[in-house]
Write a protein that holds these residues in place. Structure first.
Motif, PDB file in Angstrom:
ATOM      1  N   CYS A 132      15.008 -92.939  39.524  1.00  0.00           N
ATOM      2  CA  CYS A 132      16.364 -92.680  38.802  1.00  0.00           C
ATOM      3  C   CYS A 132      17.324 -93.598  39.546  1.00  0.00           C
ATOM      4  CB  CYS A 132      16.478 -91.200  38.879  1.00  0.00           C
ATOM      5  SG  CYS A 132      17.992 -90.721  37.995  1.00  0.00           S
ATOM      6  N   LYS A 133      18.373 -94.108  38.313  1.00  0.00           N
ATOM      7  CA  LYS A 133      19.251 -94.867  38.697  1.00  0.00           C
ATOM      8  C   LYS A 133      20.586 -94.238  37.945  1.00  0.00           C
ATOM      9  CE  LYS A 133      20.210 -99.108  37.203  1.00  0.00           C
ATOM     10  NZ  LYS A 133      20.359-100.484  36.953  1.00  0.00           N
ATOM     11  N   ALA A 134      21.801 -94.041  38.552  1.00  0.00           N
ATOM     12  CA  ALA A 134      22.849 -93.686  37.726  1.00  0.00           C
ATOM     13  C   ALA A 134      23.992 -94.320  38.154  1.00  0.00           C
ATOM     14  CB  ALA A 134      23.125 -92.396  38.178  1.00  0.00           C
ATOM     15  N   THR A 135      24.752 -94.850  37.010  1.00  0.00           N
ATOM     16  CA  THR A 135      26.253 -95.453  37.223  1.00  0.00           C
ATOM     17  C   THR A 135      27.189 -94.507  37.467  1.00  0.00           C
ATOM     18  OG1 THR A 135      25.150 -97.384  36.122  1.00  0.00           O
ATOM     19  CG2 THR A 135      27.736 -97.383  36.443  1.00  0.00           C
ATOM     20  N   VAL A 136      27.869 -94.470  38.572  1.00  0.00           N
ATOM     21  CA  VAL A 136      28.671 -93.298  38.988  1.00  0.00           C
ATOM     22  C   VAL A 136      30.065 -93.872  39.480  1.00  0.00           C
ATOM     23  CG1 VAL A 136      28.853 -91.369  40.558  1.00  0.00           C
ATOM     24  CG2 VAL A 136      26.759 -91.989  39.731  1.00  0.00           C
ATOM     25  N   PHE A 137      31.173 -93.299  38.927  1.00  0.00           N
ATOM     26  CA  PHE A 137      32.318 -93.596  39.469  1.00  0.00           C
ATOM     27  C   PHE A 137      32.643 -92.609  40.672  1.00  0.00           C
ATOM     28  CE2 PHE A 137      36.319 -95.562  38.609  1.00  0.00           C
ATOM     29  CZ  PHE A 137      37.507 -94.816  39.165  1.00  0.00           C
ATOM     30  N   VAL A 138      33.165 -93.142  41.750  1.00  0.00           N
ATOM     31  CA  VAL A 138      33.528 -92.394  43.161  1.00  0.00           C
ATOM     32  C   VAL A 138      34.908 -92.819  43.192  1.00  0.00           C
ATOM     33  CG1 VAL A 138      33.314 -92.049  45.567  1.00  0.00           C
ATOM     34  CG2 VAL A 138      31.412 -92.244  43.862  1.00  0.00           C
ATOM     35  N   ARG A 139      35.228 -94.077  43.874  1.00  0.00           N
ATOM     36  CA  ARG A 139      36.503 -94.898  43.864  1.00  0.00           C
ATOM     37  C   ARG A 139      36.643 -95.962  42.878  1.00  0.00           C
ATOM     38  NH1 ARG A 139      35.522 -92.803  48.948  1.00  0.00           N
ATOM     39  NH2 ARG A 139      34.389 -94.855  49.327  1.00  0.00           N
ATOM     40  N   SER A 140      35.172 -96.335  42.680  1.00  0.00           N
ATOM     41  CA  SER A 140      34.956 -97.475  41.623  1.00  0.00           C
ATOM     42  C   SER A 140      33.532 -97.117  40.946  1.00  0.00           C
ATOM     43  CB  SER A 140      35.167 -98.883  42.343  1.00  0.00           C
ATOM     44  OG  SER A 140      34.061 -98.826  43.378  1.00  0.00           O
ATOM     45  N   TRP A 141      33.127 -98.068  40.121  1.00  0.00           N
ATOM     46  CA  TRP A 141      31.712 -97.940  39.430  1.00  0.00           C
ATOM     47  C   TRP A 141      30.816 -98.474  40.299  1.00  0.00           C
ATOM     48  CZ3 TRP A 141      31.112 -94.372  35.625  1.00  0.00           C
ATOM     49  CH2 TRP A 141      32.314 -94.029  34.844  1.00  0.00           C
ATOM     50  N   ALA A 142      29.642 -97.734  40.898  1.00  0.00           N
ATOM     51  CA  ALA A 142      28.813 -98.268  41.533  1.00  0.00           C
ATOM     52  C   ALA A 142      27.408 -97.422  41.040  1.00  0.00           C
ATOM     53  CB  ALA A 142      28.871 -97.764  43.010  1.00  0.00           C
ATOM     54  N   GLN A 143      26.178 -98.127  41.235  1.00  0.00           N
ATOM     55  CA  GLN A 143      25.036 -97.869  40.837  1.00  0.00           C
ATOM     56  C   GLN A 143      24.214 -97.186  42.193  1.00  0.00           C
ATOM     57  OE1 GLN A 143      23.203-101.143  39.201  1.00  0.00           O
ATOM     58  NE2 GLN A 143      23.876-100.602  37.260  1.00  0.00           N
TER      59      GLN A 143
END
Length: 118
Positions: free
Chosen positions: A95-106
């Protein structure tokens, strides 16, 4: 920290079905795309299916019509329903997710083994 945990893999006979789950956890603001990839022995990792936060989906040709990707945004979980499984679907599914923490990352999960064999 973001974690993705896959589950639902296993051994199934040709023609059978499995449903994989990918649950996201940790401190983050938002998830956009959630996708599934797979890697068979001695082969490169390949894209399988993707869903966006607004419900769009796309699939690799080899699984279109047999696999269905869905998601529960409230549970931060993606699902991959796999029907009419074939031996060539045998692989580790990630599984891969594109997530916003302090910036977008995978982020990637650790993978779950799917084996299709009689």
């Amino acid at each position: 920290q973001v974690q993705l945990v896959e589950s639902g893999g296993g051994l199934v006979q040709p023609g059978g079905s499995l449903t994989l789950s990918c649950a996201a956890s940790g401190s983050f603001f938002s998830i956009t795309d959630m996708a599934w990839y797979r890697q068979a022995p001695e082969k490169e990792r390949e894209f399988v299916a993707r869903s966006t936060s607004v419900g769009s989906t796309n699939y690799v040709d080899s699984v279109r019509g047999r696999f269905t990707i869905s998601r529960d945004n409230a549970k931060k979980t993606s699902y991959l329903q796999m029907n009419s499984l074939k031996p060539e679907d045998t692989a580790v599914y990630y599984c891969k997710a594109t997530v916003f923490v302090r910036s977008w990352a995978q982020y990637w999960g650790q993978g779950t083994q799917v084996t299709v064999s009689s």
